[in-house]
Structures are given as C-alpha cells and as structure tokens.
Design a protein around this motif. Structure first.
Motif, PDB file in Angstrom:
ATOM      1  N   UNK A  36       0.835  -1.194   0.000  1.00  0.00           N
ATOM      2  CA  UNK A  36       0.000   0.000   0.000  1.00  0.00           C
ATOM      3  C   UNK A  36       0.873   1.249   0.000  1.00  0.00           C
ATOM      4  N   UNK A  37       0.451   2.237  -0.787  1.00  0.00           N
ATOM      5  CA  UNK A  37       1.172   3.502  -0.872  1.00  0.00           C
ATOM      6  C   UNK A  37       0.195   4.645  -0.648  1.00  0.00           C
ATOM      7  N   UNK A  38       0.512   5.545   0.280  1.00  0.00           N
ATOM      8  CA  UNK A  38      -0.377   6.655   0.617  1.00  0.00           C
ATOM      9  C   UNK A  38       0.372   7.974   0.467  1.00  0.00           C
ATOM     10  N   UNK A  39      -0.273   8.929  -0.201  1.00  0.00           N
ATOM     11  CA  UNK A  39       0.266  10.272  -0.350  1.00  0.00           C
ATOM     12  C   UNK A  39      -0.737  11.280   0.189  1.00  0.00           C
ATOM     13  N   UNK A  40      -0.257  12.232   0.981  1.00  0.00           N
ATOM     14  CA  UNK A  40      -1.080  13.347   1.457  1.00  0.00           C
ATOM     15  C   UNK A  40      -0.617  14.584   0.698  1.00  0.00           C
ATOM     16  N   UNK A  41      -1.520  15.175  -0.072  1.00  0.00           N
ATOM     17  CA  UNK A  41      -1.146  16.227  -1.010  1.00  0.00           C
ATOM     18  C   UNK A  41      -1.929  17.513  -0.743  1.00  0.00           C
ATOM     19  N   UNK A  42      -1.269  18.647  -0.951  1.00  0.00           N
ATOM     20  CA  UNK A  42      -1.918  19.934  -0.774  1.00  0.00           C
ATOM     21  C   UNK A  42      -2.120  20.696  -2.064  1.00  0.00           C
ATOM     22  N   UNK A  43      -1.581  20.186  -3.130  1.00  0.00           N
ATOM     23  CA  UNK A  43      -1.640  20.861  -4.424  1.00  0.00           C
ATOM     24  C   UNK A  43      -2.395  19.986  -5.423  1.00  0.00           C
TER      25      UNK A  43
END
Length: 209
Positions: free
Chosen positions: A3-10
């Motif tokens: 599993x791969x998780x990214x938290x993004x603001x853009x």
C-alpha cells in the motif's frame, strides 16, 4: 503489492492511496460488485439522486448506481459496507486533518452515504459539487486486464489535474472541490462482461444532532 499513501496539498488538500485493500478484502468487494451489476439492480440517476443542472431539469450523468444504505438495514450484511469501513476506522482520514488544519472537521465525522457506481461504455458524470456533505472518498476498481479508456476523475477548476482511477485506489477530498468523470469508452463485447469502471463513493461529514 504494498500500500502507498500520499497526502497532497496541491492543488487542494487530498489523500491518494494505491493498493488500499488487501487481497482478501478485494475478494469480498468483488463478490458484491459482480452481484450488484447484474441486470435490474443498479438504478438510473433519477433514483440514486444524481446531480442535476442549475435549473433542476436534467441530470449531469447517465451511469447507474445504488445507494447501499437504503438496501441494508443491517450494514454487516454487505461486504462492501463492512470492508470499506476501514476508510473511517483505520486512522486513514486523520492524515488529512493532521496536515491541513482546515480539514479538522473530518475528525468529527458522524454520518456517511455509500454508493456503488458502474460506468459502462458511453457513460460520464459532468462536473459538479457535493456541497451538502463535507468530504468525499472514492474507491476505484476494474477487472484485469483493463479494457476501457477514459473514466478519469477530473477537476475542471484546477487546470488539467485529474486522477486516473487505478484499480484498488482511493482518493479523499473536500466536497467543495468540483469534480466530474470523463466519458468511458469500451467495446460492446467487453461492456456486456462487466469490464467497465466501478466506483464506491462515500459522501460524509458531521451533523449537529
């Protein structure tokens, strides 16, 4: 796969997770997706309350879906409602609130609606908001190998930003983000075999009681 998780603001606060569900969880989800996609079960936009134009005259979509909360008085009967609860129970949503203070409301979620959607050849969803809710979580699935084109989740107010909706992927975003689904294209023979685009949508937020 891991599993791969990214938290993004853009260009807006959101979470993207790939390979979110385990093989055992996927098996349970697919059992129900295949069952629900049999003739006569999924409904048109007039029945699942699809988004309408500004005049309330025409629907912005032609795909079929079903609101599971209306079908199961006991949520444990549904594989999908049971398995996808991990979105809410695993601490996954806390990633958004810890990174973006403006999303703290997600910590106080106390209601949700879950819809199963199927996009076959020629189906789409024009851009719209879901402003009666606070947040949206989309889980995406398709049979392997992938046989359709199109179907991307796109955000017209944010340039060419889009999400390709890979199999076993999840995206979580605030409901104020305008979004739509590009038209799906699929051969008729594959269309009849359920090789389209499946989505499980959670519309959720906090209500004062």
């Amino acid at each position: 796969m891991k599993k791969k998780i990214e938290v993004l603001g853009d260009p807006f606060p959101h979470i993207i997770a790939k390979n979110f569900y385990t093989e055992e969880e996927l098996e349970l989800i697919w059992e129900e997706l295949i069952f629900l996609n049999r003739p006569g079960k999924l409904q048109g936009p007039e029945e699942f309350h699809g988004a309408m134009d500004d005049f309330g005259q025409t629907y912005k979509t032609n795909h079929k879906a079903l609101t599971l909360d209306h079908c199961y008085p006991n949520r444990s009967i549904s594989n999908i409602l049971t398995v996808t609860q991990k979105i809410f129970d695993s601490g996954f949503l806390n990633l958004l609130s810890s990174e973006f203070p403006q999303c703290k409301r997600i910590l106080y979620t106390n209601y949700s609606f879950t819809k199963v959607r199927y996009y076959n050849d020629g189906t789409y969803y024009e851009p719209h908001h879901d402003i009666t809710f606070d947040f949206l979580a989309f889980s995406y699935f398709h049979k392997e190998p992938k046989k359709f084109s199109g179907g991307e989740l796109y955000f017209p107010e944010y340039g060419d930003y889009k999400f390709d909706c890979e199999n076993n992927s999840v995206i979580v975003a605030p409901s104020y983000v305008k979004h739509g689904v590009k038209k799906v294209e699929l051969e008729k023979s594959d269309s009849q075999k359920g090789y389209g685009r499946y989505a499980i949508t959670h519309l959720f937020g906090h209500q004062h009681k």
